[in-house]
Design a protein around this motif. Structure first.
Motif, PDB file in Angstrom:
ATOM      1  N   UNK A  55       5.160   5.017  10.880  1.00  0.00           N
ATOM      2  CA  UNK A  55       5.898   3.585  10.177  1.00  0.00           C
ATOM      3  C   UNK A  55       7.438   3.771  11.240  1.00  0.00           C
ATOM      4  N   UNK A  56       7.549   3.399  11.400  1.00  0.00           N
ATOM      5  CA  UNK A  56       9.083   3.478  12.323  1.00  0.00           C
ATOM      6  C   UNK A  56       8.411   4.350  13.672  1.00  0.00           C
ATOM      7  N   UNK A  57       9.414   5.639  13.131  1.00  0.00           N
ATOM      8  CA  UNK A  57       9.945   6.760  14.049  1.00  0.00           C
ATOM      9  C   UNK A  57       8.435   7.890  13.581  1.00  0.00           C
ATOM     10  N   UNK A  58       8.145   7.779  12.207  1.00  0.00           N
ATOM     11  CA  UNK A  58       7.341   8.894  11.591  1.00  0.00           C
ATOM     12  C   UNK A  58       5.789   8.565  11.154  1.00  0.00           C
ATOM     13  N   UNK A  59       5.456   9.658  11.144  1.00  0.00           N
ATOM     14  CA  UNK A  59       4.083   9.359  11.079  1.00  0.00           C
ATOM     15  C   UNK A  59       3.503   9.621   9.393  1.00  0.00           C
ATOM     16  N   UNK A  60       2.222   8.853   8.905  1.00  0.00           N
ATOM     17  CA  UNK A  60       2.236   8.115   7.453  1.00  0.00           C
ATOM     18  C   UNK A  60       0.741   8.764   7.418  1.00  0.00           C
ATOM     19  N   UNK A  61       0.379   8.294   5.848  1.00  0.00           N
ATOM     20  CA  UNK A  61      -1.113   8.902   5.473  1.00  0.00           C
ATOM     21  C   UNK A  61      -1.266   7.384   4.623  1.00  0.00           C
ATOM     22  N   UNK A 101       0.939  -1.247   0.261  1.00  0.00           N
ATOM     23  CA  UNK A 101       0.034  -0.388  -0.208  1.00  0.00           C
ATOM     24  C   UNK A 101       0.614   1.089  -0.083  1.00  0.00           C
ATOM     25  N   UNK A 102       0.390   2.257  -0.579  1.00  0.00           N
ATOM     26  CA  UNK A 102       1.055   3.640  -0.651  1.00  0.00           C
ATOM     27  C   UNK A 102       0.647   4.183   0.448  1.00  0.00           C
ATOM     28  N   UNK A 103       2.094   4.751   1.381  1.00  0.00           N
ATOM     29  CA  UNK A 103       1.503   5.957   2.418  1.00  0.00           C
ATOM     30  C   UNK A 103       3.040   7.244   2.156  1.00  0.00           C
ATOM     31  N   UNK A 104       2.476   8.184   2.630  1.00  0.00           N
ATOM     32  CA  UNK A 104       3.167   9.105   2.011  1.00  0.00           C
ATOM     33  C   UNK A 104       3.514  10.151   3.898  1.00  0.00           C
ATOM     34  N   UNK A 105       4.522  10.818   3.826  1.00  0.00           N
ATOM     35  CA  UNK A 105       4.619  11.393   5.201  1.00  0.00           C
ATOM     36  C   UNK A 105       4.317  12.598   4.902  1.00  0.00           C
ATOM     37  N   UNK A 106       3.991  13.317   5.997  1.00  0.00           N
ATOM     38  CA  UNK A 106       3.330  14.358   6.009  1.00  0.00           C
ATOM     39  C   UNK A 106       3.605  15.249   5.411  1.00  0.00           C
ATOM     40  N   UNK A 107       4.433  15.455   5.469  1.00  0.00           N
ATOM     41  CA  UNK A 107       5.218  17.020   3.953  1.00  0.00           C
ATOM     42  C   UNK A 107       4.611  16.793   2.652  1.00  0.00           C
ATOM     43  N   UNK A 108       5.173  15.570   2.701  1.00  0.00           N
ATOM     44  CA  UNK A 108       4.544  14.852   1.239  1.00  0.00           C
ATOM     45  C   UNK A 108       3.035  14.986   0.556  1.00  0.00           C
ATOM     46  N   UNK A 109       2.248  14.438   1.771  1.00  0.00           N
ATOM     47  CA  UNK A 109       1.057  14.795   2.061  1.00  0.00           C
ATOM     48  C   UNK A 109       0.192  16.950   1.551  1.00  0.00           C
ATOM     49  N   UNK A 110       0.899  16.853   2.591  1.00  0.00           N
ATOM     50  CA  UNK A 110       0.343  18.475   2.532  1.00  0.00           C
ATOM     51  C   UNK A 110       0.905  18.915   1.161  1.00  0.00           C
ATOM     52  N   UNK A 111       1.989  18.222   0.345  1.00  0.00           N
ATOM     53  CA  UNK A 111       2.280  19.013  -0.563  1.00  0.00           C
ATOM     54  C   UNK A 111       1.560  18.493  -2.104  1.00  0.00           C
ATOM     55  N   UNK A 112       1.246  17.248  -1.564  1.00  0.00           N
ATOM     56  CA  UNK A 112      -0.160  17.130  -2.802  1.00  0.00           C
ATOM     57  C   UNK A 112      -1.007  17.700  -3.236  1.00  0.00           C
ATOM     58  N   UNK A 113      -1.676  17.489  -1.463  1.00  0.00           N
ATOM     59  CA  UNK A 113      -3.381  18.982  -1.289  1.00  0.00           C
ATOM     60  C   UNK A 113      -3.034  20.210  -1.281  1.00  0.00           C
ATOM     61  N   UNK A 114      -1.846  20.789  -1.615  1.00  0.00           N
ATOM     62  CA  UNK A 114      -1.143  22.245  -1.822  1.00  0.00           C
ATOM     63  C   UNK A 114      -1.872  22.830  -0.394  1.00  0.00           C
TER      64      UNK A 114
END
Length: 131
Positions: free
Chosen positions: A34-40, A1-14
């Motif tokens: 995922x480890x120590x990172x929050x992912x969406x 399954x594809x997951x995005x870090x918070x910064x990536x999600x923010x960039x995609x949503x503008x």
């Protein structure tokens, strides 16, 4: 399954990273660790992107102030396949992009809801590629 870090999600949503964090804290956007990172999860991000596309304040996001430059990063929200053709719906910041391509190309690119993609626009032609 594809997951995005918070910064990536923010960039995609503008939107800003803080906005994504607030949406997660409010329960509007599911997240995992995922480890120590929050992912969406990509599928959940695609659902939110689709709902934001029709939001009346969408034009006031950070992405609306940035020039498209003919290449728009975004997230795939829907893929409709038949035996020969595919319709790929994407949300790229405040823009909804729709591309028609061969079903074979869509499969080879791995296009599915939640996948990150780039819409390259030339005249009335929209080409989708994977980063």
């Amino acid at each position: 399954m594809t997951q995005y870090r918070i910064a990536e999600a923010a960039e995609l949503l503008g939107v800003s990273d803080d906005t994504v964090r607030r949406w997660i804290d409010a329960g509007r956007l599911p997240s995992d660790v995922d480890g120590s990172r929050t992912v969406v999860p990509g599928v959940d991000l695609a659902r939110l992107a689709e709902s934001l596309a029709d939001h009346p304040d969408r034009e006031r996001t950070r992405a609306a102030a940035v020039s498209a430059r003919n290449r728009l990063q975004g997230i795939v929200v829907k893929v409709t396949l038949d035996t020969v053709m595919a319709q790929v719906d994407m949300i790229c910041g405040p823009y909804r992009m729709v591309s028609l391509m061969s079903a074979e190309a869509a499969r080879e690119l791995g296009l599915e809801p939640g996948a990150r993609a780039i819409a390259s626009v030339k005249s009335t032609n929209v080409v989708v590629e994977r980063p």
